[in-house]
Design a protein around this motif. Structure first.
Motif, PDB file in Angstrom:
ATOM      1  N   LEU A 173      21.231 -51.702  89.875  1.00 33.02           N
ATOM      2  CA  LEU A 173      21.551 -50.721  90.919  1.00 33.02           C
ATOM      3  C   LEU A 173      22.467 -51.348  91.956  1.00 33.02           C
ATOM      4  CD1 LEU A 173      18.110 -49.113  91.942  1.00 33.02           C
ATOM      5  CD2 LEU A 173      19.940 -48.005  90.677  1.00 33.02           C
ATOM      6  N   ASP A 174      23.139 -50.481  92.689  1.00 36.23           N
ATOM      7  CA  ASP A 174      23.904 -50.931  93.836  1.00 36.23           C
ATOM      8  C   ASP A 174      22.893 -51.231  94.963  1.00 36.23           C
ATOM      9  OD1 ASP A 174      26.440 -50.927  95.461  1.00 36.23           O
ATOM     10  OD2 ASP A 174      25.257 -49.413  96.516  1.00 36.23           O
ATOM     11  N   ALA A 175      23.162 -52.284  95.762  1.00 38.80           N
ATOM     12  CA  ALA A 175      22.185 -52.701  96.784  1.00 38.80           C
ATOM     13  C   ALA A 175      21.886 -51.583  97.793  1.00 38.80           C
ATOM     14  CB  ALA A 175      22.701 -53.949  97.499  1.00 38.80           C
ATOM     15  N   SER A 176      22.928 -50.833  98.217  1.00 38.69           N
ATOM     16  CA  SER A 176      22.672 -49.804  99.226  1.00 38.69           C
ATOM     17  C   SER A 176      21.878 -48.633  98.624  1.00 38.69           C
ATOM     18  CB  SER A 176      23.981 -49.312  99.846  1.00 38.69           C
ATOM     19  OG  SER A 176      24.796 -48.792  98.840  1.00 38.69           O
ATOM     20  N   GLU A 177      22.166 -48.327  97.353  1.00 38.20           N
ATOM     21  CA  GLU A 177      21.393 -47.285  96.663  1.00 38.20           C
ATOM     22  C   GLU A 177      19.917 -47.705  96.603  1.00 38.20           C
ATOM     23  OE1 GLU A 177      22.443 -45.143  92.609  1.00 38.20           O
ATOM     24  OE2 GLU A 177      23.482 -47.048  92.846  1.00 38.20           O
ATOM     25  N   HIS A 178      19.700 -48.982  96.253  1.00 34.14           N
ATOM     26  CA  HIS A 178      18.345 -49.516  96.175  1.00 34.14           C
ATOM     27  C   HIS A 178      17.622 -49.342  97.513  1.00 34.14           C
ATOM     28  CE1 HIS A 178      15.494 -52.711  97.161  1.00 34.14           C
ATOM     29  NE2 HIS A 178      15.078 -52.593  95.913  1.00 34.14           N
ATOM     30  N   ASP A 179      18.285 -49.714  98.611  1.00 33.28           N
ATOM     31  CA  ASP A 179      17.617 -49.669  99.922  1.00 33.28           C
ATOM     32  C   ASP A 179      17.315 -48.234 100.352  1.00 33.28           C
ATOM     33  OD1 ASP A 179      17.832 -52.369  99.825  1.00 33.28           O
ATOM     34  OD2 ASP A 179      19.154 -52.595 101.549  1.00 33.28           O
ATOM     35  N   ARG A 180      18.218 -47.292  99.973  1.00 30.65           N
ATOM     36  CA  ARG A 180      17.981 -45.886 100.333  1.00 30.65           C
ATOM     37  C   ARG A 180      16.752 -45.356  99.580  1.00 30.65           C
ATOM     38  NH1 ARG A 180      23.088 -43.689  99.414  1.00 30.65           N
ATOM     39  NH2 ARG A 180      23.629 -45.065 101.130  1.00 30.65           N
ATOM     40  N   MET A 181      16.660 -45.715  98.298  1.00 27.20           N
ATOM     41  CA  MET A 181      15.550 -45.188  97.493  1.00 27.20           C
ATOM     42  C   MET A 181      14.219 -45.862  97.849  1.00 27.20           C
ATOM     43  SD  MET A 181      17.161 -44.261  93.816  1.00 27.20           S
ATOM     44  CE  MET A 181      18.090 -45.694  93.395  1.00 27.20           C
ATOM     45  N   THR A 182      14.243 -47.172  98.078  1.00 31.53           N
ATOM     46  CA  THR A 182      12.967 -47.849  98.381  1.00 31.53           C
ATOM     47  C   THR A 182      12.462 -47.461  99.770  1.00 31.53           C
ATOM     48  OG1 THR A 182      14.213 -49.817  98.991  1.00 31.53           O
ATOM     49  CG2 THR A 182      13.168 -49.827  96.822  1.00 31.53           C
ATOM     50  N   ALA A 183      13.396 -47.044 100.658  1.00 22.51           N
ATOM     51  CA  ALA A 183      12.944 -46.551 101.968  1.00 22.51           C
ATOM     52  C   ALA A 183      11.988 -45.382 101.753  1.00 22.51           C
ATOM     53  CB  ALA A 183      14.140 -46.116 102.820  1.00 22.51           C
ATOM     54  N   VAL A 184      12.353 -44.472 100.825  1.00 25.13           N
ATOM     55  CA  VAL A 184      11.546 -43.271 100.589  1.00 25.13           C
ATOM     56  C   VAL A 184      10.253 -43.580  99.848  1.00 25.13           C
ATOM     57  CG1 VAL A 184      11.529 -40.957  99.555  1.00 25.13           C
ATOM     58  CG2 VAL A 184      13.671 -41.931 100.368  1.00 25.13           C
ATOM     59  N   VAL A 185      10.360 -44.359  98.781  1.00 21.78           N
ATOM     60  CA  VAL A 185       9.193 -44.508  97.899  1.00 21.78           C
ATOM     61  C   VAL A 185       8.296 -45.689  98.260  1.00 21.78           C
ATOM     62  CG1 VAL A 185      10.291 -43.383  95.920  1.00 21.78           C
ATOM     63  CG2 VAL A 185      10.451 -45.869  96.154  1.00 21.78           C
ATOM     64  N   SER A 186       8.788 -46.590  99.115  1.00 22.29           N
ATOM     65  CA  SER A 186       7.975 -47.771  99.389  1.00 22.29           C
ATOM     66  C   SER A 186       7.864 -48.085 100.888  1.00 22.29           C
ATOM     67  CB  SER A 186       8.581 -48.966  98.638  1.00 22.29           C
ATOM     68  OG  SER A 186       8.021 -50.163  99.060  1.00 22.29           O
ATOM     69  N   HIS A 187       8.990 -48.262 101.555  1.00 24.12           N
ATOM     70  CA  HIS A 187       8.926 -48.759 102.932  1.00 24.12           C
ATOM     71  C   HIS A 187       8.342 -47.727 103.905  1.00 24.12           C
ATOM     72  CE1 HIS A 187      12.588 -51.410 101.554  1.00 24.12           C
ATOM     73  NE2 HIS A 187      11.492 -51.591 100.831  1.00 24.12           N
ATOM     74  N   PHE A 188       8.824 -46.457 103.792  1.00 25.99           N
ATOM     75  CA  PHE A 188       8.336 -45.423 104.702  1.00 25.99           C
ATOM     76  C   PHE A 188       6.830 -45.157 104.517  1.00 25.99           C
ATOM     77  CE2 PHE A 188       8.042 -40.969 106.225  1.00 25.99           C
ATOM     78  CZ  PHE A 188       8.339 -41.231 107.546  1.00 25.99           C
ATOM     79  N   PRO A 189       6.334 -45.073 103.278  1.00 28.33           N
ATOM     80  CA  PRO A 189       4.882 -44.888 103.115  1.00 28.33           C
ATOM     81  C   PRO A 189       4.058 -45.976 103.819  1.00 28.33           C
ATOM     82  CG  PRO A 189       5.985 -44.428 101.051  1.00 28.33           C
ATOM     83  CD  PRO A 189       7.054 -44.940 101.982  1.00 28.33           C
ATOM     84  N   HIS A 190       4.597 -47.200 103.923  1.00 24.90           N
ATOM     85  CA  HIS A 190       3.859 -48.244 104.644  1.00 24.90           C
ATOM     86  C   HIS A 190       3.728 -47.902 106.127  1.00 24.90           C
ATOM     87  CE1 HIS A 190       2.831 -51.703 102.066  1.00 24.90           C
ATOM     88  NE2 HIS A 190       3.687 -51.122 101.251  1.00 24.90           N
ATOM     89  N   ILE A 191       4.791 -47.329 106.694  1.00 20.59           N
ATOM     90  CA  ILE A 191       4.730 -46.947 108.115  1.00 20.59           C
ATOM     91  C   ILE A 191       3.695 -45.838 108.297  1.00 20.59           C
ATOM     92  CG2 ILE A 191       6.042 -45.914 110.013  1.00 20.59           C
ATOM     93  CD1 ILE A 191       8.542 -47.269 108.975  1.00 20.59           C
TER      94      ILE A 191
END
Ligand code: NAD
Length: 284
Positions: A173-191
């Protein structure tokens, strides 16, 4: 012929990766951790073949150098690595949960002619440390690689082939694509998980019994709030632009739910739950 893999950071991910890579009998693993206790445990349990005296010593003989430390430490080490003595053919990678800041931190190394390919095995646990490491952690989970544009295809192929033994599903994946998707499925749920727990803690001051009622659903939803706060501080800070956007969208969604309740609108409330159920029931 043996392949030297050096792993910096012998916690949950570094330890699990070492265990998985050892399925290949040609791989010899050198480990380094700033905690001597972790490195010693990894060696005593046979997870690694030797302990390096320093991060530079671990890098020197490596055919593959893997950073499995928290993302802020990875960025710091990538800056320092420009001055290290390494094999010209070495492939450097990481396991961090963010990719754009890591790819930026690797620019100096890449312009020196060293191959760096970002990596993120998307499997984990709320537990951390070498004692939580398990061989099958990555099986059937996506393992994302984010090569820079300049990456030689043969090197991407070499790294992919090294990681095959993890039995993860390798994806580029492209790094920015990765960060956009992991924000939704991983990082935001932690918050969200941590905020729900903080909300419960503040209510407990007024109603001490409420803690005992926090069963099933609440526990399922908030399990990840037990993850390491320092690791999640670093991930959240590194992916802050995406997370701010996600928070704005979520606040607007919560505002809509608030209006439905204020307007006593059961039809819309049912539709809200219905849409979520339909989508959730079809997740793989
Ligand atoms: P961990 O806390 O279990 O292990 C990290 C290890 O790195 C520790 O042993 C620590 O002593 C060591 N360390 C920290 N700074 C160091 C330094 N400067 N030099 C040498 N050693 C150092 O953490 P983890 O869960 O294994 O996470 C490692 C990386 O993998 C992080 O970048 C994280 O974003 C990523 N990741 C974590 C998960 C997860 O669910 N835990 C999943 C995928 C990716």
């Amino acid at each position: 012929m043996t392949t030297n893999v050096s792993i910096i950071g012998l916690g949950l991910i570094g330890g699990s990766l070492a265990l998985a890579l050892k399925r290949n009998p040609e791989i010899v693993i050198t480990g380094f951790d700033r905690s001597y206790k972790s490195a010693d445990e990894a060696y005593r349990r046979g997870i690694i073949d030797s302990v390096a005296p320093s991060v530079k010593a671990a890098a020197k003989e490596a055919d593959y150098l893997i950073f499995a430390v928290p993302v802020a430490a990875t960025a710091q080490l990538l800056h320092e690595a420009v001055l290290w003595d390494m094999k010209p053919s070495v492939i450097v990678t990481d396991t961090g949960s963010t990719k754009q800041p890591i790819m930026s931190a690797a620019k100096g190394l890449i312009s020196k002619g060293i191959t760096f390919i970002g990596g993120h095995p998307m499997a984990g646990s709320h537990k951390s440390g070498i004692s939580a490491a398990i061989e099958h952690l990555f099986e059937n989970a996506y393992y994302v690689l984010t090569p820079p544009e300049s990456c030689p295809p043969d090197d991407l192929e070499r790294l992919t082939s090294l990681l095959t033994v993890t039995q993860g599903k390798l994806a580029v994946l492209d790094a920015s694509e990765h960060d956009r998707m992991t924000a939704v499925v991983s990082h935001f749920p932690h918050i969200i998980a941590s905020s729900l727990v903080n909300l419960l803690a503040s209510q407990e001051q007024r109603q001490p019994f409420v803690r005992r009622l926090a069963a099933g659903g609440f526990r399922d939803l908030t399990r990840i709030a037990s993850a390491d706060p320092v690791m999640w501080r670093d991930i959240t800070v590194q992916n802050k632009e995406e997370l701010i956007g996600q928070l704005d969208r979520w606040l607007s969604e919560m505002q809509t739910v608030r209006e439905m309740l204020k307007n006593n609108d059961p039809g819309s409330i049912q539709q809200f739950f219905d849409e979520a159920k339909q989508f959730r029931d079809h997740l793989p």
